[in-house]
Write a protein that holds these residues in place. Structure first.
Motif, PDB file in Angstrom:
ATOM      1  N   PRO A   1       0.824  -1.208   0.000  1.00  0.00           N
ATOM      2  CA  PRO A   1       0.000   0.000   0.000  1.00  0.00           C
ATOM      3  C   PRO A   1       0.860   1.260   0.000  1.00  0.00           C
ATOM      4  N   VAL A   2       0.344   2.317  -0.630  1.00  0.00           N
ATOM      5  CA  VAL A   2       1.062   3.593  -0.645  1.00  0.00           C
ATOM      6  C   VAL A   2       0.714   4.440   0.578  1.00  0.00           C
TER       7      VAL A   2
ATOM      8  N   ASP B   1      -1.517  -1.042   5.724  1.00  0.00           N
ATOM      9  CA  ASP B   1      -0.693   0.161   5.714  1.00  0.00           C
ATOM     10  C   ASP B   1       0.586  -0.146   4.947  1.00  0.00           C
ATOM     11  N   PRO B   2       1.506   0.808   4.812  1.00  0.00           N
ATOM     12  CA  PRO B   2       2.708   0.554   4.012  1.00  0.00           C
ATOM     13  C   PRO B   2       3.540  -0.649   4.463  1.00  0.00           C
ATOM     14  N   GLY B   3       3.312  -1.156   5.678  1.00  0.00           N
ATOM     15  CA  GLY B   3       4.016  -2.339   6.153  1.00  0.00           C
ATOM     16  C   GLY B   3       3.387  -3.646   5.705  1.00  0.00           C
ATOM     17  N   THR B   4       2.228  -3.588   5.077  1.00  0.00           N
ATOM     18  CA  THR B   4       1.532  -4.788   4.599  1.00  0.00           C
ATOM     19  C   THR B   4       2.088  -5.183   3.237  1.00  0.00           C
ATOM     20  N   ARG B   5       2.257  -6.478   3.017  1.00  0.00           N
ATOM     21  CA  ARG B   5       2.732  -6.985   1.727  1.00  0.00           C
ATOM     22  C   ARG B   5       1.742  -7.998   1.178  1.00  0.00           C
ATOM     23  N   PHE B   6       1.422  -7.843  -0.112  1.00  0.00           N
ATOM     24  CA  PHE B   6       0.507  -8.719  -0.832  1.00  0.00           C
ATOM     25  C   PHE B   6       1.313  -9.558  -1.820  1.00  0.00           C
ATOM     26  N   ALA B   7       1.180 -10.877  -1.754  1.00  0.00           N
ATOM     27  CA  ALA B   7       1.827 -11.789  -2.705  1.00  0.00           C
ATOM     28  C   ALA B   7       0.749 -12.293  -3.662  1.00  0.00           C
ATOM     29  N   TYR B   8       0.748 -11.758  -4.887  1.00  0.00           N
ATOM     30  CA  TYR B   8      -0.305 -12.047  -5.870  1.00  0.00           C
ATOM     31  C   TYR B   8       0.002 -13.269  -6.731  1.00  0.00           C
ATOM     32  N   HIS B   9      -1.086 -13.914  -7.144  1.00  0.00           N
ATOM     33  CA  HIS B   9      -1.042 -15.023  -8.097  1.00  0.00           C
ATOM     34  C   HIS B   9      -2.156 -14.793  -9.114  1.00  0.00           C
ATOM     35  N   GLU B  10      -1.934 -15.238 -10.336  1.00  0.00           N
ATOM     36  CA  GLU B  10      -2.954 -15.108 -11.381  1.00  0.00           C
ATOM     37  C   GLU B  10      -2.816 -16.270 -12.351  1.00  0.00           C
ATOM     38  N   ASP B  11      -3.959 -16.842 -12.713  1.00  0.00           N
ATOM     39  CA  ASP B  11      -3.978 -17.934 -13.682  1.00  0.00           C
ATOM     40  C   ASP B  11      -5.282 -17.887 -14.455  1.00  0.00           C
ATOM     41  N   ASP B  12      -5.210 -17.577 -15.747  1.00  0.00           N
ATOM     42  CA  ASP B  12      -6.359 -17.615 -16.646  1.00  0.00           C
ATOM     43  C   ASP B  12      -7.567 -16.837 -16.111  1.00  0.00           C
ATOM     44  N   GLY B  13      -7.321 -15.607 -15.658  1.00  0.00           N
ATOM     45  CA  GLY B  13      -8.397 -14.746 -15.190  1.00  0.00           C
ATOM     46  C   GLY B  13      -8.756 -14.896 -13.727  1.00  0.00           C
ATOM     47  N   LEU B  14      -8.172 -15.885 -13.044  1.00  0.00           N
ATOM     48  CA  LEU B  14      -8.382 -16.047 -11.601  1.00  0.00           C
ATOM     49  C   LEU B  14      -7.239 -15.352 -10.877  1.00  0.00           C
TER      50      LEU B  14
ATOM     51  N   GLY C   1       1.818  -4.902   9.215  1.00  0.00           N
ATOM     52  CA  GLY C   1       1.090  -3.796   9.821  1.00  0.00           C
ATOM     53  C   GLY C   1       0.072  -4.340  10.808  1.00  0.00           C
ATOM     54  N   GLU C   2      -1.164  -3.918  10.699  1.00  0.00           N
ATOM     55  CA  GLU C   2      -2.227  -4.379  11.595  1.00  0.00           C
ATOM     56  C   GLU C   2      -2.794  -5.741  11.195  1.00  0.00           C
TER      57      GLU C   2
END
Length: 117
Positions: free
Chosen positions: A15-16, A25-38, A46-47
């Motif tokens: 997050p910005v 908040d800026p301390g949160t990290r998202f690890a994304y995955h994507e496969d064929d529209g999913l 953070g919290e």
């Protein structure tokens, strides 16, 4: 509609800032995955002790639901629609419009791609 922007698969986002009614908040990290529209991601920091989102991508719009556990031991869930854009430096950004479904509140926020160290 086909996307002109690349897959989110394997990318990390942060997050910005912190939205007024949000918990990430800026301390949160998202690890994304994507496969064929999913699309799905795990997130924490953070919290947020642990969060998970799952949804779909059509073109450069990602529509998902999220559920998370915060440091106070409370669970929350909601819905988010995000639009994927490219920043001038080449990184990806998701402009988000979200609303809690488990409690009152809604807002907008943004997450940006974190480049590997």
């Amino acid at each position: 509609m086909l996307s002109v922007l690349p897959s989110l698969d394997g990318l990390e986002f942060a997050p910005v800032g912190r939205a007024e009614l949000g918990e990430v908040d800026p301390g949160t990290r998202f690890a994304y995955h994507e496969d064929d529209g999913l699309v799905w991601a795990d997130y924490r920091g953070g919290e947020v002790v642990h969060g998970h989102l799952v949804g779909t991508r059509t073109g450069d719009t990602v529509d998902f639901r999220y559920v998370q556990l915060n440091r106070a031991g409370e669970t929350s869930s909601g819905h988010c629609t995000s639009v994927l854009t490219r920043l001038p430096d080449g990184r990806l950004r998701l402009e988000e419009s979200w609303r809690w479904e488990s409690r009152p509140g809604a807002g907008t926020s943004a997450v940006e791609e974190v480049l590997p160290a």
